[in-house]
Design an enzyme around this catalytic site. Structure first.
Site, PDB file in Angstrom:
ATOM      1  N   CYS A 113      23.018  36.874 -28.487  1.00  0.00           N
ATOM      2  CA  CYS A 113      22.907  36.396 -27.101  1.00  0.00           C
ATOM      3  C   CYS A 113      23.824  35.208 -26.819  1.00  0.00           C
ATOM      4  O   CYS A 113      24.136  34.932 -25.660  1.00  0.00           O
ATOM      5  CB  CYS A 113      21.466  36.029 -26.781  1.00  0.00           C
ATOM      6  SG  CYS A 113      20.354  37.435 -26.926  1.00  0.00           S
ATOM      7  N   HIS A 249      21.469  31.402 -20.396  1.00  0.00           N
ATOM      8  CA  HIS A 249      21.165  32.729 -20.919  1.00  0.00           C
ATOM      9  C   HIS A 249      19.850  33.184 -20.297  1.00  0.00           C
ATOM     10  O   HIS A 249      18.909  32.408 -20.157  1.00  0.00           O
ATOM     11  CB  HIS A 249      21.055  32.672 -22.443  1.00  0.00           C
ATOM     12  CG  HIS A 249      20.580  33.951 -23.047  1.00  0.00           C
ATOM     13  ND1 HIS A 249      21.117  35.169 -22.701  1.00  0.00           N
ATOM     14  CD2 HIS A 249      19.606  34.215 -23.957  1.00  0.00           C
ATOM     15  CE1 HIS A 249      20.500  36.118 -23.377  1.00  0.00           C
ATOM     16  NE2 HIS A 249      19.584  35.570 -24.146  1.00  0.00           N
ATOM     17  N   ASN A 279      17.044  40.699 -20.210  1.00  0.00           N
ATOM     18  CA  ASN A 279      17.946  40.033 -21.163  1.00  0.00           C
ATOM     19  C   ASN A 279      19.050  41.017 -21.556  1.00  0.00           C
ATOM     20  O   ASN A 279      18.795  41.994 -22.247  1.00  0.00           O
ATOM     21  CB  ASN A 279      17.129  39.597 -22.383  1.00  0.00           C
ATOM     22  CG  ASN A 279      17.958  38.860 -23.421  1.00  0.00           C
ATOM     23  OD1 ASN A 279      19.189  38.828 -23.340  1.00  0.00           O
ATOM     24  ND2 ASN A 279      17.281  38.283 -24.394  1.00  0.00           N
TER      25      ASN A 279
HETATM   26  O1  UT7 Z   1      17.731  36.395 -26.205  1.00  0.00           O
HETATM   27  C1  UT7 Z   1      17.382  35.865 -27.442  1.00  0.00           C
HETATM   28  C2  UT7 Z   1      16.242  35.050 -27.389  1.00  0.00           C
HETATM   29  N1  UT7 Z   1      15.007  35.741 -27.127  1.00  0.00           N
HETATM   30  C3  UT7 Z   1      14.120  35.088 -26.466  1.00  0.00           C
HETATM   31  O2  UT7 Z   1      14.414  34.016 -25.999  1.00  0.00           O
HETATM   32  C4  UT7 Z   1      12.711  35.605 -26.368  1.00  0.00           C
HETATM   33  C5  UT7 Z   1      11.783  34.453 -26.568  1.00  0.00           C
HETATM   34  N2  UT7 Z   1      10.380  34.812 -26.477  1.00  0.00           N
HETATM   35  C6  UT7 Z   1       9.768  35.157 -25.336  1.00  0.00           C
HETATM   36  O3  UT7 Z   1      10.394  35.274 -24.302  1.00  0.00           O
HETATM   37  C7  UT7 Z   1       8.292  35.360 -25.360  1.00  0.00           C
HETATM   38  O4  UT7 Z   1       7.778  34.858 -26.571  1.00  0.00           O
HETATM   39  C8  UT7 Z   1       7.846  36.816 -25.172  1.00  0.00           C
HETATM   40  C9  UT7 Z   1       8.091  37.233 -23.731  1.00  0.00           C
HETATM   41  C10 UT7 Z   1       8.607  37.695 -26.124  1.00  0.00           C
HETATM   42  C11 UT7 Z   1       6.345  36.956 -25.436  1.00  0.00           C
HETATM   43  O5  UT7 Z   1       5.593  36.077 -24.600  1.00  0.00           O
HETATM   44  P1  UT7 Z   1       4.444  35.174 -25.234  1.00  0.00           P
HETATM   45  O6  UT7 Z   1       3.806  34.473 -24.130  1.00  0.00           O
HETATM   46  O7  UT7 Z   1       5.066  34.370 -26.326  1.00  0.00           O
HETATM   47  O8  UT7 Z   1       3.441  36.263 -25.795  1.00  0.00           O
HETATM   48  P2  UT7 Z   1       2.971  36.524 -27.289  1.00  0.00           P
HETATM   49  O9  UT7 Z   1       4.070  37.108 -28.111  1.00  0.00           O
HETATM   50  O10 UT7 Z   1       2.314  35.281 -27.788  1.00  0.00           O
HETATM   51  O11 UT7 Z   1       1.875  37.653 -27.068  1.00  0.00           O
HETATM   52  C12 UT7 Z   1       0.697  37.375 -26.304  1.00  0.00           C
HETATM   53  C13 UT7 Z   1      -0.112  38.654 -26.209  1.00  0.00           C
HETATM   54  C14 UT7 Z   1      -0.284  39.355 -27.542  1.00  0.00           C
HETATM   55  O12 UT7 Z   1      -1.585  39.895 -27.560  1.00  0.00           O
HETATM   56  P3  UT7 Z   1      -2.773  39.172 -28.364  1.00  0.00           P
HETATM   57  O13 UT7 Z   1      -2.309  39.110 -29.785  1.00  0.00           O
HETATM   58  O14 UT7 Z   1      -2.894  37.805 -27.736  1.00  0.00           O
HETATM   59  O15 UT7 Z   1      -3.933  40.056 -28.108  1.00  0.00           O
HETATM   60  C15 UT7 Z   1       0.719  40.482 -27.500  1.00  0.00           C
HETATM   61  O16 UT7 Z   1       0.335  41.571 -28.283  1.00  0.00           O
HETATM   62  O17 UT7 Z   1       0.578  39.582 -25.371  1.00  0.00           O
HETATM   63  C16 UT7 Z   1       0.698  40.838 -26.041  1.00  0.00           C
HETATM   64  N3  UT7 Z   1       1.919  41.500 -25.584  1.00  0.00           N
HETATM   65  C17 UT7 Z   1       1.960  42.276 -24.507  1.00  0.00           C
HETATM   66  N4  UT7 Z   1       1.013  42.660 -23.629  1.00  0.00           N
HETATM   67  C18 UT7 Z   1       1.396  43.476 -22.625  1.00  0.00           C
HETATM   68  C19 UT7 Z   1       3.163  41.414 -26.112  1.00  0.00           C
HETATM   69  N5  UT7 Z   1       4.019  42.154 -25.391  1.00  0.00           N
HETATM   70  C20 UT7 Z   1       3.302  42.697 -24.395  1.00  0.00           C
HETATM   71  C21 UT7 Z   1       3.626  43.549 -23.323  1.00  0.00           C
HETATM   72  N6  UT7 Z   1       2.644  43.910 -22.463  1.00  0.00           N
HETATM   73  N7  UT7 Z   1       4.880  44.007 -23.104  1.00  0.00           N
END
Ligand code: UT7
Length: 322
Positions: A113, A249, A279
């Site tokens: 990225c 980004h 992204n």
């Molecule tokens: O470009 C390179 C850099 N990449 C990035 O910058 C990405 C950085 N990370 C992020 O943008 C975020 O961490 C994400 C968008 C990937 C995830 O958001 P989050 O608020 O950190 O969520 P999380 O990973 O902590 O997941 C929270 C919950 C989980 O469920 P439990 O374990 O709390 O029951 C996940 O399983 O959300 C669940 N989850 C989803 N639910 C519905 C994860 N993906 C999804 C989804 N739909 N697509």
């Protein structure tokens, strides 16, 4: 020493716009979750048969038209991509050939990225040596080809696209303050396992699929990005408050907002495209820059700070006066 001045920008997206609801029809996710956690509402996905160089060439052509530069005048083509057409030769050489450019140099650069920001910094260095006159710097990706479409935690986050800029080496008197003022690149390979593709020609012999520990990446992103913006501003001898536009980004609206908050920049001075593009990895910064310039928000004479962070980790920033 010559300065690398921005002459034109261009962007290209595959025609098919895919909404969150479409993804929710086949994955355990929802429009509400995706919008709340990422700000993404849609992404563009390439049809079968479309390749990275198709998007790169379209973006490059738009940038050449905007710059008023004939393709034959380009003597440096740099394509930032993690999804090259082939393992080799470089996608940049395919782009070069399709644009009818026969002179100069062409190569790919891989910093995920951060790729476009890295490529811009490298092109700037080469133009300042006076060995090259006009560079086409492109970020182009087909991340849809390396996603695990059964993994809701990553499949909803990415899109396909390309963005391009034309840079021209000018003497400072001619540049009149315009051009790339400072660039800073960083990497820390200890974090390679937090965002990677689980294949490659040198290991599995397969292309592999993207794997990410999103929450960990998020945590590092805000700190690293705010730090590198400060470092780049110091290098150029300007204050962060003087930045007219932050062109970040586009990974997650929450990362963009948290970074802007840490920098003390209001969201009115930040270009956001993640809602419509998701992204697009190395394409995200040049697509956002192109959008800001084309819709008239980013104007000549203004200071723009481009920043990105991605797999590796790699991160970087480029400060330029338009
Ligand atoms: O470009 C390179 C850099 N990449 C990035 O910058 C990405 C950085 N990370 C992020 O943008 C975020 O961490 C994400 C968008 C990937 C995830 O958001 P989050 O608020 O950190 O969520 P999380 O990973 O902590 O997941 C929270 C919950 C989980 O469920 P439990 O374990 O709390 O029951 C996940 O399983 O959300 C669940 N989850 C989803 N639910 C519905 C994860 N993906 C999804 C989804 N739909 N697509």
């Amino acid at each position: 020493m010559p300065v690398a001045v921005l002459r034109g920008t261009g962007g290209a997206l595959p025609p098919r716009r895919v909404t969150n609801d479409e993804l929710a029809a086949r994955l355990a996710t929802s429009d509400a979750w995706i919008v709340e956690r990422t700000g993404i509402r849609a992404r563009h996905l390439a049809p079968p048969g479309m390749c990275t160089s198709d998007l790169a060439v379209a973006a490059a052509q738009a940038a050449l038209v905007a710059a008023g530069t004939p393709a034959q005048a380009i003597d440096l083509v740099v394509v930032a991509t993690s999804t090259p057409d082939r393992t080799f030769p470089a996608t940049a050489t395919a782009v070069q050939a399709r644009l009818g450019i026969t002179g100069g140099a062409a190569f790919d650069l891989q910093a995920v990225c951060s790729g476009f920001v890295y490529a811009l910094a490298v092109a700037d260095s080469l133009l300042r040596t006076a060995a090259y006159r006009r560079a086409l710097v492109i970020g182009a990706e087909l991340f849809s080809r390396i996603l695990d479409w059964d993994d809701r935690a990553t499949a909803v986050l990415f899109g396909d696209g390309a963005g391009a800029v034309v840079l021209e080496a000018m003497e400072p008197a001619e540049a009149q303050g315009r051009g790339i003022l400072a660039a800073r690149l960083r990497a820390d390979g200890r974090y390679g396992d937090l965002l990677y593709v689980d294949g490659g020609p040198g290991t599995t012999g397969t292309v592999g699929r993207l794997r990410m520990q999103g929450r960990e990446v998020f945590r590092h992103a805000v700190v690293n990005l705010a730090d590198i913006v400060h470092e780049t501003a110091i290098l150029a001898g300007v204050s962060v408050a003087d930045i007219d536009w932050l062109v970040p980004h586009q990974a997650n609206r929450r990362i963009i907002e948290a970074t802007a908050r840490k920098l003390g920049l209001p969201m009115e001075r930040v270009i956001v495209t993640v809602d419509e593009h998701a992204n697009t990895s190395a394409a995200s910064v040049p697509l956002a820059l192109d959008q800001g310039i084309r819709d008239g928000r980013i104007r000549p004479g203004q200071l723009c700070l481009l920043e990105a962070m991605g797999g590796g980790f790699t991160w970087g920033a480029v400060l330029l006066r338009i």
